[in-house]
Design a protein around this motif. Sequence first.
Motif, PDB file in Angstrom:
ATOM      1  N   PHE A 159      37.887  29.465  26.396  1.00  0.00           N
ATOM      2  CA  PHE A 159      37.150  28.907  27.533  1.00  0.00           C
ATOM      3  C   PHE A 159      36.095  27.907  27.042  1.00  0.00           C
ATOM      4  O   PHE A 159      36.021  26.765  27.518  1.00  0.00           O
TER       5      PHE A 159
ATOM      6  N   GLY B 227      39.678  35.064  24.814  1.00  0.00           N
ATOM      7  CA  GLY B 227      39.570  34.287  26.045  1.00  0.00           C
ATOM      8  C   GLY B 227      38.275  33.494  26.142  1.00  0.00           C
ATOM      9  O   GLY B 227      38.278  32.328  26.551  1.00  0.00           O
TER      10      GLY B 227
ATOM     11  N   HIS C 273      45.764  20.465  32.046  1.00  0.00           N
ATOM     12  CA  HIS C 273      46.502  21.700  31.780  1.00  0.00           C
ATOM     13  C   HIS C 273      45.959  22.801  32.689  1.00  0.00           C
ATOM     14  O   HIS C 273      44.751  22.980  32.824  1.00  0.00           O
TER      15      HIS C 273
ATOM     16  N   TRP D 230      39.826  40.420  40.930  1.00  0.00           N
ATOM     17  CA  TRP D 230      39.391  40.054  39.569  1.00  0.00           C
ATOM     18  C   TRP D 230      40.138  38.807  39.114  1.00  0.00           C
ATOM     19  O   TRP D 230      39.534  37.848  38.638  1.00  0.00           O
TER      20      TRP D 230
ATOM     21  N   PHE E  65      45.241  21.312  26.345  1.00  0.00           N
ATOM     22  CA  PHE E  65      44.473  22.012  25.307  1.00  0.00           C
ATOM     23  C   PHE E  65      45.092  23.384  25.114  1.00  0.00           C
ATOM     24  O   PHE E  65      45.643  23.956  26.048  1.00  0.00           O
ATOM     25  N   GLY E  66      45.005  23.885  23.896  1.00  0.00           N
ATOM     26  CA  GLY E  66      45.566  25.223  23.697  1.00  0.00           C
ATOM     27  C   GLY E  66      45.683  25.611  22.239  1.00  0.00           C
ATOM     28  O   GLY E  66      44.959  25.100  21.372  1.00  0.00           O
TER      29      GLY E  66
ATOM     30  N   ARG F 179      38.326  27.628  36.856  1.00  0.00           N
ATOM     31  CA  ARG F 179      36.922  27.446  36.462  1.00  0.00           C
ATOM     32  C   ARG F 179      36.799  26.415  35.340  1.00  0.00           C
ATOM     33  O   ARG F 179      35.810  25.693  35.259  1.00  0.00           O
ATOM     34  N   ILE F 180      37.803  26.351  34.463  1.00  0.00           N
ATOM     35  CA  ILE F 180      37.783  25.312  33.422  1.00  0.00           C
ATOM     36  C   ILE F 180      37.896  23.939  34.085  1.00  0.00           C
ATOM     37  O   ILE F 180      37.149  23.013  33.758  1.00  0.00           O
TER      38      ILE F 180
ATOM     39  N   ASN G 238      49.462  29.898  34.110  1.00  0.00           N
ATOM     40  CA  ASN G 238      49.472  28.968  32.982  1.00  0.00           C
ATOM     41  C   ASN G 238      50.887  28.934  32.393  1.00  0.00           C
ATOM     42  O   ASN G 238      51.330  29.908  31.799  1.00  0.00           O
TER      43      ASN G 238
ATOM     44  N   ARG H 294      38.245  35.182  38.574  1.00  0.00           N
ATOM     45  CA  ARG H 294      38.050  34.730  37.185  1.00  0.00           C
ATOM     46  C   ARG H 294      38.935  33.562  36.801  1.00  0.00           C
ATOM     47  O   ARG H 294      38.621  32.833  35.862  1.00  0.00           O
ATOM     48  N   THR H 295      40.095  33.418  37.485  1.00  0.00           N
ATOM     49  CA  THR H 295      41.058  32.404  37.026  1.00  0.00           C
ATOM     50  C   THR H 295      41.564  31.465  38.121  1.00  0.00           C
ATOM     51  O   THR H 295      41.978  30.350  37.810  1.00  0.00           O
TER      52      THR H 295
ATOM     53  N   LEU I  87      47.588  35.941  33.049  1.00  0.00           N
ATOM     54  CA  LEU I  87      47.260  34.515  33.010  1.00  0.00           C
ATOM     55  C   LEU I  87      48.466  33.571  33.033  1.00  0.00           C
ATOM     56  O   LEU I  87      48.330  32.415  33.414  1.00  0.00           O
TER      57      LEU I  87
ATOM     58  N   ARG J  26      45.999  43.592  29.708  1.00  0.00           N
ATOM     59  CA  ARG J  26      45.555  42.951  30.963  1.00  0.00           C
ATOM     60  C   ARG J  26      44.769  41.663  30.717  1.00  0.00           C
ATOM     61  O   ARG J  26      44.628  40.824  31.596  1.00  0.00           O
ATOM     62  N   GLY J  27      44.226  41.529  29.487  1.00  0.00           N
ATOM     63  CA  GLY J  27      43.442  40.336  29.167  1.00  0.00           C
ATOM     64  C   GLY J  27      44.300  39.078  29.077  1.00  0.00           C
ATOM     65  O   GLY J  27      43.788  37.958  29.203  1.00  0.00           O
TER      66      GLY J  27
ATOM     67  N   GLU K 223      45.669  47.908  34.528  1.00  0.00           N
ATOM     68  CA  GLU K 223      44.504  48.149  35.373  1.00  0.00           C
ATOM     69  C   GLU K 223      43.834  46.820  35.702  1.00  0.00           C
ATOM     70  O   GLU K 223      43.044  46.274  34.914  1.00  0.00           O
ATOM     71  N   THR K 224      44.220  46.250  36.807  1.00  0.00           N
ATOM     72  CA  THR K 224      43.655  44.975  37.237  1.00  0.00           C
ATOM     73  C   THR K 224      43.732  44.922  38.756  1.00  0.00           C
ATOM     74  O   THR K 224      44.239  45.850  39.390  1.00  0.00           O
TER      75      THR K 224
HETATM   76  N1  ACO Z   1      41.651  42.727  35.199  1.00  0.00           N
HETATM   77  C1  ACO Z   1      40.484  43.393  35.288  1.00  0.00           C
HETATM   78  N2  ACO Z   1      39.555  43.371  34.301  1.00  0.00           N
HETATM   79  C2  ACO Z   1      39.836  42.628  33.214  1.00  0.00           C
HETATM   80  C3  ACO Z   1      41.033  41.907  33.058  1.00  0.00           C
HETATM   81  C4  ACO Z   1      41.956  41.986  34.116  1.00  0.00           C
HETATM   82  N3  ACO Z   1      43.140  41.329  34.086  1.00  0.00           N
HETATM   83  N4  ACO Z   1      41.016  41.283  31.867  1.00  0.00           N
HETATM   84  C5  ACO Z   1      39.849  41.583  31.290  1.00  0.00           C
HETATM   85  N5  ACO Z   1      39.131  42.411  32.084  1.00  0.00           N
HETATM   86  C6  ACO Z   1      37.823  42.987  31.853  1.00  0.00           C
HETATM   87  C7  ACO Z   1      37.457  43.010  30.387  1.00  0.00           C
HETATM   88  O1  ACO Z   1      38.011  44.176  29.775  1.00  0.00           O
HETATM   89  C8  ACO Z   1      35.961  43.077  30.473  1.00  0.00           C
HETATM   90  O2  ACO Z   1      35.554  44.397  30.739  1.00  0.00           O
HETATM   91  P1  ACO Z   1      34.256  45.025  30.048  1.00  0.00           P
HETATM   92  O3  ACO Z   1      33.117  44.168  30.502  1.00  0.00           O
HETATM   93  O4  ACO Z   1      34.256  46.408  30.585  1.00  0.00           O
HETATM   94  O5  ACO Z   1      34.520  44.920  28.575  1.00  0.00           O
HETATM   95  C9  ACO Z   1      35.623  42.231  31.686  1.00  0.00           C
HETATM   96  O6  ACO Z   1      36.827  42.160  32.463  1.00  0.00           O
HETATM   97  C10 ACO Z   1      35.158  40.841  31.374  1.00  0.00           C
HETATM   98  O7  ACO Z   1      36.046  40.282  30.441  1.00  0.00           O
HETATM   99  P2  ACO Z   1      35.804  38.843  29.867  1.00  0.00           P
HETATM  100  O8  ACO Z   1      36.845  38.542  28.825  1.00  0.00           O
HETATM  101  O9  ACO Z   1      34.370  38.670  29.507  1.00  0.00           O
HETATM  102  O10 ACO Z   1      36.095  37.966  31.165  1.00  0.00           O
HETATM  103  P3  ACO Z   1      35.916  36.412  31.342  1.00  0.00           P
HETATM  104  O11 ACO Z   1      35.017  36.122  32.462  1.00  0.00           O
HETATM  105  O12 ACO Z   1      35.654  35.709  30.037  1.00  0.00           O
HETATM  106  O13 ACO Z   1      37.356  35.972  31.830  1.00  0.00           O
HETATM  107  C11 ACO Z   1      39.371  34.990  31.005  1.00  0.00           C
HETATM  108  C12 ACO Z   1      38.468  36.198  30.980  1.00  0.00           C
HETATM  109  C13 ACO Z   1      39.892  34.789  32.411  1.00  0.00           C
HETATM  110  C14 ACO Z   1      40.544  35.244  30.073  1.00  0.00           C
HETATM  111  C15 ACO Z   1      38.575  33.737  30.577  1.00  0.00           C
HETATM  112  O14 ACO Z   1      37.903  33.999  29.363  1.00  0.00           O
HETATM  113  C16 ACO Z   1      39.473  32.550  30.372  1.00  0.00           C
HETATM  114  O15 ACO Z   1      40.055  32.033  31.305  1.00  0.00           O
HETATM  115  N6  ACO Z   1      39.569  32.039  29.152  1.00  0.00           N
HETATM  116  C17 ACO Z   1      40.458  30.935  28.843  1.00  0.00           C
HETATM  117  C18 ACO Z   1      41.804  31.495  28.616  1.00  0.00           C
HETATM  118  C19 ACO Z   1      42.848  30.426  28.537  1.00  0.00           C
HETATM  119  O16 ACO Z   1      42.743  29.419  29.179  1.00  0.00           O
HETATM  120  N7  ACO Z   1      43.887  30.694  27.756  1.00  0.00           N
HETATM  121  C20 ACO Z   1      45.021  29.884  27.656  1.00  0.00           C
HETATM  122  C21 ACO Z   1      44.829  28.767  26.708  1.00  0.00           C
HETATM  123  S1  ACO Z   1      46.175  27.706  26.742  1.00  0.00           S
HETATM  124  C22 ACO Z   1      47.318  28.096  25.557  1.00  0.00           C
HETATM  125  O17 ACO Z   1      47.427  27.417  24.556  1.00  0.00           O
HETATM  126  C23 ACO Z   1      48.197  29.286  25.693  1.00  0.00           C
END
Ligand code: ACO
Length: 322
Positions: A218, A214, A249, A30, A309-310, A254-255, A279, A34-35, A153, A148-149, A25-26
Motif C-alpha cells: 500500500f 499488504g 492497476h 470489511w 505496480f506490483g 483507496r490506493i 485485482n 478496506r478495498t 483481494l 484472509r489477508g 473469517e471475513t
Molecule cells: N477480513 C477481515 N479482517 C481481515 C482481513 C479480512 N479479509 N484481512 C485482514 N484482516 C484483519 C487483520 O488480521 C488485522 O487484524 P488485527 O488488527 O486483529 O491484527 C486487521 O484486519 C487490519 O489488517 P491490516 O493489514 O492492517 O489492514 P489494512 O487496512 O492495511 O488493509 C489491505 C489490508 C486491504 C491488504 C491493504 O493493506 C492493501 O490493500 N494493501 C495493498 C495490497 C495490494 O494492493 N496488493 C496487490 C499488489 S499487486 C500485485 O503485484 C499482486
Amino acid sequence: MEILGTGSYLPERVISNDDLSKIVETNDEWIVSRTGIKQRRISDGETTSQMAAKAALEALNDAGVKPEEVELILLATMTGDEAMPNTACKVQQVINAVNATCLDISAACTGFVFALNTANAYLSSGMYQNALVIGADTVSKVINWSDRGTCVLFGDGAGAAFVKANSEKAYVSMTGSDGAQGDVLQAGKISLSNLLMQGEVSVEPDDYYMTMNGQKVFQFAVRKVPEVVRQVVEKAGVSMDEIDYFLLHQANVRIIASVAKRLGVPVEKMPVNLDKYGNTSAASVAILLNEVRREGKLKKGSKVVIAGFGGGLTWGASYIEL
Ligand code: ACO
C-alpha cells in the motif's frame, strides 16, 4: 505505436464477499471498506492461455485483423499454464496466429505496461509492424484460500490490445523495479530443483502460495504511482489537465483515491472496475482499457495514462495517444 483494437475476458463464475465469508473469517463490510472489492471472477478450470486467447480474439476482431496477420504475441502473466511451452505460444496455437513470434513477460501486476513497452520497442526498431499484447492471470491458482489477508483481494481474467507501428502516435513510458523488496509480494517460491537440493519433499503453503505484506505494498503504491505518473506526463510534454483518463492497476480503491489526491486529478478521471473483478494482476489495466473504450469514453486523439505496480517490486506508467 497505435492501439487498433482491444478485448477482454472474465470467467463466468462470480464469487461474492459473502461466499468468501463461508471459507475464511471475513465479511462484506470489511472487504468493501478496506478495498472497494464486492466480487471477483474465478476460473472454473479455464487456464491462463484459454482466457488470454478469448481476449486476444476479441481484440483482433475489434481491430479487423486476421490472426495470421499478427507478427508478435507478448503475453504478460505470472501464472502461465506450464514452464514450457510459454503461454504466448499456447495462445498462438488456439487463435491460429501462425506467423507470430511469441514470448511471455513476467512482471506481476505491472506486466501489461511492461509488455506494451516491449511491443513499442520492437515496433520502433522496425523489427515487427504489429503486436498482440495480452495481460492474463489465473491468480486463483497461487492463492492460499485459507489466508484472509490475500484471498479476498484477487480475481482471474484477461485483457488484450492489438497495436500497430505508427510514428505519428506518441507512446511514452517510465518504469522501474526494486528487487531488494521482492519479499514484500511473493508466489511460487518452491521449485523441483529446490526440493531436490533440500533432499526432501515437504512443502509449506507459503512456499507455493502468494504471501504479501499488504501495508508495505500500500505504502509503495501510493508513493510510487503518483511519482511515475508525474514523470511520464512531463516526459510526454503534456499537462496533467490534458489527460482524459488515468487507467490505474486495480488493486484497491483507496490506493486509486490517494493517487488522484496526490496528483490533484479528479477521481472521475480514474475509472474503477475492481468492485466487479478484484485485482486481476497483469490483466487489470488491459481489461479496464477495453471497458473504457467499449463505453465510448475514448475517441481518436484521446490522451490516456496507464499505470501498473506490483510484485518485483515493479512499477511503470505509459502515456498513450489513441
Ligand atoms: N477480513 C477481515 N479482517 C481481515 C482481513 C479480512 N479479509 N484481512 C485482514 N484482516 C484483519 C487483520 O488480521 C488485522 O487484524 P488485527 O488488527 O486483529 O491484527 C486487521 O484486519 C487490519 O489488517 P491490516 O493489514 O492492517 O489492514 P489494512 O487496512 O492495511 O488493509 C489491505 C489490508 C486491504 C491488504 C491493504 O493493506 C492493501 O490493500 N494493501 C495493498 C495490497 C495490494 O494492493 N496488493 C496487490 C499488489 S499487486 C500485485 O503485484 C499482486
